[in-house]
Design an enzyme around this catalytic site. Sequence first.
Site, PDB file in Angstrom:
ATOM      1  N   GLY A  51      85.504 116.545 -12.148  1.00 24.64           N
ATOM      2  CA  GLY A  51      86.721 117.213 -11.703  1.00 24.64           C
ATOM      3  C   GLY A  51      87.942 116.433 -12.135  1.00 24.64           C
ATOM      4  O   GLY A  51      87.869 115.245 -12.470  1.00 24.64           O
ATOM      5  N   GLY A  53      92.013 115.064 -11.510  1.00 24.04           N
ATOM      6  CA  GLY A  53      92.783 114.517 -10.387  1.00 24.04           C
ATOM      7  C   GLY A  53      92.464 113.064 -10.104  1.00 24.04           C
ATOM      8  O   GLY A  53      92.873 112.532  -9.076  1.00 24.04           O
ATOM      9  N   HIS A  54      91.704 112.426 -11.008  1.00 24.46           N
ATOM     10  CA  HIS A  54      91.283 111.040 -10.791  1.00 24.46           C
ATOM     11  C   HIS A  54      91.755 110.098 -11.890  1.00 24.46           C
ATOM     12  O   HIS A  54      91.217 108.994 -12.033  1.00 24.46           O
ATOM     13  CB  HIS A  54      89.759 110.958 -10.713  1.00 24.46           C
ATOM     14  N   ASP A 107      78.653 118.399 -11.129  1.00 25.98           N
ATOM     15  CA  ASP A 107      78.642 117.677 -12.397  1.00 25.98           C
ATOM     16  C   ASP A 107      77.209 117.523 -12.902  1.00 25.98           C
ATOM     17  O   ASP A 107      76.919 117.707 -14.095  1.00 25.98           O
ATOM     18  CB  ASP A 107      79.269 116.282 -12.232  1.00 25.98           C
ATOM     19  N   HIS A 216      87.445 112.483  -2.570  1.00 22.36           N
ATOM     20  CA  HIS A 216      87.922 113.839  -2.294  1.00 22.36           C
ATOM     21  C   HIS A 216      88.178 114.000  -0.807  1.00 22.36           C
ATOM     22  O   HIS A 216      88.243 115.111  -0.294  1.00 22.36           O
ATOM     23  CB  HIS A 216      86.904 114.879  -2.745  1.00 22.36           C
TER      24      HIS A 216
END
Lengths: 327, 188
Positions: A51, A53-54, A107, A216
């Site tokens: 994902g 955002g990291h 994932d 998260h």
Amino acid sequence: MKKLINDPAHYVDEALEGLCGAFAGYDKRGRVIARAGGPSPGKVGVVTGGGFGHLPVFAGYVANGMLGACAVGDVFAGPPVDVCHQAIRAADGGAGVVCVLGNYGGDRMSFAQACEEFEDDGGATATVIVADDVASAPPTERAKRRGVAGMVFAFKTAGAAADAGASLDNVQWVARHTADRTRSIGVALSPCLIPGAAAPGFSVPGGEMELGMGIHGEPGVERRALPRADAVARAMVERLLADRESHGGRVAMLVNSLGATPLEELLILYRAAAALLAAAGVEIGIRYVGHYATSMEMAGCSVSLCDLDPEIESLLMQPTDCPFWPR
Amino acid sequence: MTDGLSAAGLADAVKRIHDRVDNLRDALDAADRVMGDGDTGMTIASVVAAWNGVIAADSPDVATLLQRMGRETRRATGSSLGSVLAIGLTAAGKSGGSPVQMLDAAATAITERSGAVAGDKTILDSLLAVRDALARQRSAVDAAQQALDDFRSREAKVGRARIYGAKSIGHDDPGMLAALLLLRTAQA
């Protein structure tokens, strides 16, 4: 939460386009970030994905000496199978591809399917799952732990080994070996907001911290009043040391910001953590302090320890042109 | 879903869901904020949009349509729930046959590929409950509701909700809720 964005629907792609424009070495094809120079013929490729955002995890670590390509999903949601497949192809130099993944269901499923299809077409793959977060499951259930900041150690060692010409089996072993010797724990002080979402998925009340919270907002092991930085460092380092099978030894230590926590505070944490390791007879061979695996504007930090042996240490010290890895 | 499931009926169901997707999204995002990152509704909305894109084309048989829906789900998202839906739809479409046979194929593929098993408190448990209901000529919607109610008091055993342990008791699994809302909306 105020955000400098245009449209939630364009958040991921605009950030990736900025990454490719601001730094040399990246090539964006759809949701795949690959090395601008392409794969090295005859060498193993190392691929990851997850994902968004990291940053710098995951795509930021595509570079000579590290990852060959990265599949990028939406914010906090894994990449689709086709994107994983494209990333594997983008990193394939003909000697096979090792997928180094954090331990998240989406994932893992997407990459498993993509690897199967790549192998159906005659390619070779191997997969290593990184599960370094000690707060997410006890030692007896290590395989259930989620992957957090410590996965960057496996990206680095596997990438260095691959670029040095190691075989598929060897690169997989290096990634597995590094992941097995890596432990992390995080502490969250305030949440982050997925662009377009009505509200954060979690909260950390004012004046409190959550020890062991995931990247998260997954729950941690303990929520309590935020103590002084030295006590936070002690709580984190003690849990990491208790989880190790060995005593003493030599480690690489990563003190990582979850996004909003500034370098000043990381250095205060580093100071305390280093003193605790020294008192425990653990030597710090390599230090990393900064933004490695973040959760957008989440405040907090994580500490990761990787037990060094000469091979891992040498691979961590190999040069890479990654703009997010220290020279 | 009945033995009389037709491609046209399936396409109509997808249209109905697509027309009401805003309600679904908000309800599922809210459910996912309890223990997740609050995006299950956004995931389902992107999946439903992908389904809507394939039903607009010619009307093939149910098995082909399900495979196309599975393929488009795969393209739309790599989230855990999206992957499970893609695996299930693709397996059901490849299997063909009666709804019960297709649900059996979906459950087998999901179990093989996701690592989740029956009883983990996931959408797989809803799917198995619906399968058993259809085998006994009972209502799929009622079965999905019953599964949601039955599992509310149980601990999640897989995925991020697992980490909550006993704290997951009393909360609905967002994937199981998604199964119920999709089925209910499809029939409305």
